[in-house]
Each structure stands twice: as structure tokens, then as C-alpha cells.
Design an enzyme around this catalytic site. Structure first.
Site, PDB file in Angstrom:
ATOM      1  N   GLU A  62      10.517  -2.177   2.288  1.00  0.00           N
ATOM      2  CA  GLU A  62      11.733  -1.716   2.206  1.00  0.00           C
ATOM      3  C   GLU A  62      12.282  -1.232   3.490  1.00  0.00           C
ATOM      4  O   GLU A  62      11.381  -0.693   4.300  1.00  0.00           O
ATOM      5  CB  GLU A  62      11.656  -0.311   1.202  1.00  0.00           C
ATOM      6  CG  GLU A  62      13.010   0.288   1.173  1.00  0.00           C
ATOM      7  CD  GLU A  62      13.074   1.321   0.119  1.00  0.00           C
ATOM      8  OE1 GLU A  62      13.278   0.957  -1.159  1.00  0.00           O
ATOM      9  OE2 GLU A  62      12.884   2.496   0.349  1.00  0.00           O
ATOM     10  N   LYS A  64      15.159   1.263   5.581  1.00  0.00           N
ATOM     11  CA  LYS A  64      16.358   2.308   5.552  1.00  0.00           C
ATOM     12  C   LYS A  64      16.323   3.111   6.887  1.00  0.00           C
ATOM     13  O   LYS A  64      15.262   3.051   7.359  1.00  0.00           O
ATOM     14  CB  LYS A  64      15.985   3.187   4.513  1.00  0.00           C
ATOM     15  CG  LYS A  64      14.567   4.021   4.388  1.00  0.00           C
ATOM     16  CD  LYS A  64      14.296   4.562   3.128  1.00  0.00           C
ATOM     17  CE  LYS A  64      12.704   5.018   2.886  1.00  0.00           C
ATOM     18  NZ  LYS A  64      12.521   5.400   1.830  1.00  0.00           N
ATOM     19  N   LYS A 127      18.798  -1.870  -2.957  1.00  0.00           N
ATOM     20  CA  LYS A 127      18.427  -0.554  -3.634  1.00  0.00           C
ATOM     21  C   LYS A 127      19.498   0.614  -3.370  1.00  0.00           C
ATOM     22  O   LYS A 127      19.864   0.816  -2.203  1.00  0.00           O
ATOM     23  CB  LYS A 127      17.151  -0.046  -2.996  1.00  0.00           C
ATOM     24  CG  LYS A 127      16.581   1.288  -3.742  1.00  0.00           C
ATOM     25  CD  LYS A 127      15.103   1.269  -3.107  1.00  0.00           C
ATOM     26  CE  LYS A 127      14.280   2.721  -3.835  1.00  0.00           C
ATOM     27  NZ  LYS A 127      13.174   3.155  -3.305  1.00  0.00           N
ATOM     28  N   GLU A 176      13.808   1.766 -12.948  1.00  0.00           N
ATOM     29  CA  GLU A 176      13.072   2.855 -12.249  1.00  0.00           C
ATOM     30  C   GLU A 176      12.809   4.177 -13.043  1.00  0.00           C
ATOM     31  O   GLU A 176      13.752   4.520 -13.790  1.00  0.00           O
ATOM     32  CB  GLU A 176      13.492   3.358 -11.111  1.00  0.00           C
ATOM     33  CG  GLU A 176      12.827   4.528 -10.333  1.00  0.00           C
ATOM     34  CD  GLU A 176      13.279   4.873  -8.856  1.00  0.00           C
ATOM     35  OE1 GLU A 176      13.257   3.911  -7.974  1.00  0.00           O
ATOM     36  OE2 GLU A 176      13.779   6.184  -8.804  1.00  0.00           O
ATOM     37  N   ASN A 197       8.378   5.676 -10.130  1.00  0.00           N
ATOM     38  CA  ASN A 197       8.516   6.326  -8.721  1.00  0.00           C
ATOM     39  C   ASN A 197       7.633   7.811  -8.711  1.00  0.00           C
ATOM     40  O   ASN A 197       7.704   8.590  -9.517  1.00  0.00           O
ATOM     41  CB  ASN A 197      10.195   6.661  -8.736  1.00  0.00           C
ATOM     42  CG  ASN A 197      10.404   7.201  -7.122  1.00  0.00           C
ATOM     43  OD1 ASN A 197       9.712   7.418  -6.104  1.00  0.00           O
ATOM     44  ND2 ASN A 197      11.737   7.289  -6.829  1.00  0.00           N
ATOM     45  N   GLU A 227       6.328   2.829  -6.869  1.00  0.00           N
ATOM     46  CA  GLU A 227       7.054   3.244  -5.820  1.00  0.00           C
ATOM     47  C   GLU A 227       7.011   4.519  -5.081  1.00  0.00           C
ATOM     48  O   GLU A 227       6.519   5.475  -5.867  1.00  0.00           O
ATOM     49  CB  GLU A 227       8.699   3.167  -6.452  1.00  0.00           C
ATOM     50  CG  GLU A 227       9.061   1.721  -7.025  1.00  0.00           C
ATOM     51  CD  GLU A 227      10.375   2.030  -7.875  1.00  0.00           C
ATOM     52  OE1 GLU A 227      11.218   2.678  -6.893  1.00  0.00           O
ATOM     53  OE2 GLU A 227      10.724   1.789  -8.888  1.00  0.00           O
ATOM     54  N   SER A 228       6.967   4.535  -3.844  1.00  0.00           N
ATOM     55  CA  SER A 228       6.806   5.830  -3.010  1.00  0.00           C
ATOM     56  C   SER A 228       5.520   6.251  -2.944  1.00  0.00           C
ATOM     57  O   SER A 228       4.767   6.121  -3.648  1.00  0.00           O
ATOM     58  CB  SER A 228       7.737   6.879  -3.476  1.00  0.00           C
ATOM     59  OG  SER A 228       8.941   6.623  -3.902  1.00  0.00           O
TER      60      SER A 228
END
Length: 273
Positions: A62, A64, A127, A176, A197, A227-228
């Protein structure tokens, strides 16, 4: 249908701001125009097949510029350069934040990443915080191969409507969830991919135990995405040992700078017996 009402959390602030920016976008580009652009866009690459094809654990890399949890990461981010780095490192797919107010993302970022990734047949996930059919058409019009649907901000009916629309446009959907209630709603829509998540979007606290606790309740035929919170190969291995077919890694890669290429390569080498 509207997105679910929420208390005054950071998540609700993001959604409220997103409603405002979307209203402006709609005035500039009406739905009829976006629908035509979506219909004429090149066929999407299968995000679902991209993350399922690896014999190991697929890396969804990802990008950002900033986030409410991490603060400023890289305001000088050049999406096309970053996409090239991720492709060369062996990422199965690339996730692009397009939310403008809290993540400093743009649709141009998606377009620029797609122009690089498509040449190497790497799937691209948009996203964002989606709650309107317009956004689904907009994603496809700008080259997204897949979109993210966050159960926490959608009522069950709207969730199923957006999921079905994405399927009609041949896009994959990463659905999600954060807790058991959201997971049950997600499963009822019969998506192919379910992401857990590890970050609570209300408090921004992160725990890898979230995936460990929820993963056993996802049907085996679904692709599971963690995720994360994954910072090192050992975290990826832990997620894989508990059923993850793919992991979405963002903050760690952005903080790694050019060393993100090495980190992705190391994560790619993780194997589960």
C-alpha cells in the site's frame, strides 16, 4: 440507503468529510459521464486471482502520504515511482489510498499507479471510504481492478448493493471487518475476499490478535486477508499460520522508504508448511 450513523469517532469524521468532497466531485462530473467512462475502461485484472495465485503469502503493498494513525509518511510521494518499486519487489497487488482529506490521496494517484502496474499485470486496489454507487463507477472509470468495502460504515442492504455493482463491473471486492458482528454481515453478502483489519478504526489501536480471533470464523473457501500491523516477516508468518492468504502492508513500507523493496522481498519469502 445511507451509511450507518456513527458516534463522533475519527471514522465518522472521515466519512463526513468524504461526503463533502464527493458532493463537489458529483457536481463537476455527473454520474452519467462516469458511467460511460467506466464502461469504456480496459478490462480489470483479477485482484482475487492475483492474491490467490502465489504458493506463499501474497503481499498487497500500500501507498499513502499520511494517515490519522501514522501521521505524515511521505508528502512527496510519487505514485508511479512507488508502483514501479512495488512491482519490482514482487508485490501481488498494490493498494492506493485515494481519500483526500485525511490521507492526502487523489484519483490521479490511482490513474498513475494503474499506468505502471497494468504493464506488469499487477492488480490495483482502490482504498477509500465507499458508501455511494457513484464511487464504485468512479473507481472503475479510473482503472481500479478492485475496491474496498468497509462494513463498519455501511448498512447491510447498501453493502450488498455496492458489492453487486462491483461484480457487475467485473471488479474484485475486498470486504473489511473488525469484529464478529461485522464478519457475519460480510459473509451474508457472499464475497470472495474478506479482510480483517487489525486496527480499530474508532480508536486507531492495533492488535494482530484481531485476525487470530476472527479468522477461524471465516469459511475456508474465502480468501482471507490480514490488514494493518504487519511490520516484519515474522508478523506475516503469524498471519499465514492462522489462515491469511494475503497481507496488506502500508505504514511499514512507507516508513521503509526505498528499503521497502527489501522488506517486500523478505515478506514474500515467508512460507507456511
Amino acid at each position: 440507503m445511507r451509511s450507518k450513523p456513527k458516534e463522533n469517532t475519527i471514522l465518522e469524521k472521515i466519512v463526513m468529510a468524504r461526503r463533502g468532497s464527493l458532493a463537489i466531485t458529483k457536481r463537476i462530473s455527473p454520474l452519467s459521464k462516469i458511467e460511460l467512462q467506466a464502461a469504456s475502461a480496459p478490462p480489470p485484472i483479477s485482484f482475487e486471482k492475483a492474491i490467490a495465485s502465489s504458493q506463499g503469502i501474497s503481499i498487497i503493498a500500500e501507498m499513502k502520504r499520511k494517515s490519522p494513525s501514522a501521521g505524515t509518511l511521505d508528502m512527496s510521494l510519487k505514485p508511479s515511482d512507488r508502483a514501479q518499486l512495488y512491482c519490482e519487489a514482487g508485490a501481488a497487488a498494490i493498494s492506493v489510498l485515494t481519500e483526500p482529506n485525511f490521507f492526502a490521496g487523489t484519483m490521479d494517484d490511482l490513474v498513475n499507479v494503474k499506468s505502471v502496474a497494468s504493464k506488469q499485470r499487477v492488480a490495483v486496489l482502490q482504498k477509500d471510504f465507499l458508501f455511494d454507487p457513484y464511487q464504485v463507477y468512479e473507481a472503475r472509470a479510473n482503472g481500479a481492478d478492485a475496491i474496498l468495502l468497509i462494513i463498519s460504515i455501511l448498512d447491510p442492504v447498501l453493502y450488498k448493493d455496492l458489492l453487486e455493482l462491483a461484480k457487475e463491473l467485473d471488479m474484485s471486492v475486498l470486504v473489511e471487518v473488525f469484529d464478529r458482528e461485522e464478519l457475519e454481515i460480510a459473509i451474508d453478502g457472499n464475497p470472495g475476499i474478506i479482510g480483517i483489519n487489525n486496527r480499530n478504526l474508532k480508536t486507531l489501536e492495533t492488535s494482530l490478535n484481531t485476525f487470530l480471533e476472527l479468522s477461524p470464523h471465516i469459511p475456508n473457501e474465502k480468501l482471507k486477508v490480514a490488514e494493518s500491523g504487519m511490520k516484519r516477516p515474522s508478523d506475516v508468518r503469524l498471519m499465514g499460520e492462522h489462515g491469511a492468504k494475503a497481507v496488506l502492508v502500508g505504514e511499514s513500507l512507507m516508513r521503509a522508504g526505498f528499503d521497502a523493496k527489501t522488506l517486500i522481498s523478505e515478506m514474500n519469502r515467508v512460507s507456511i508448511p
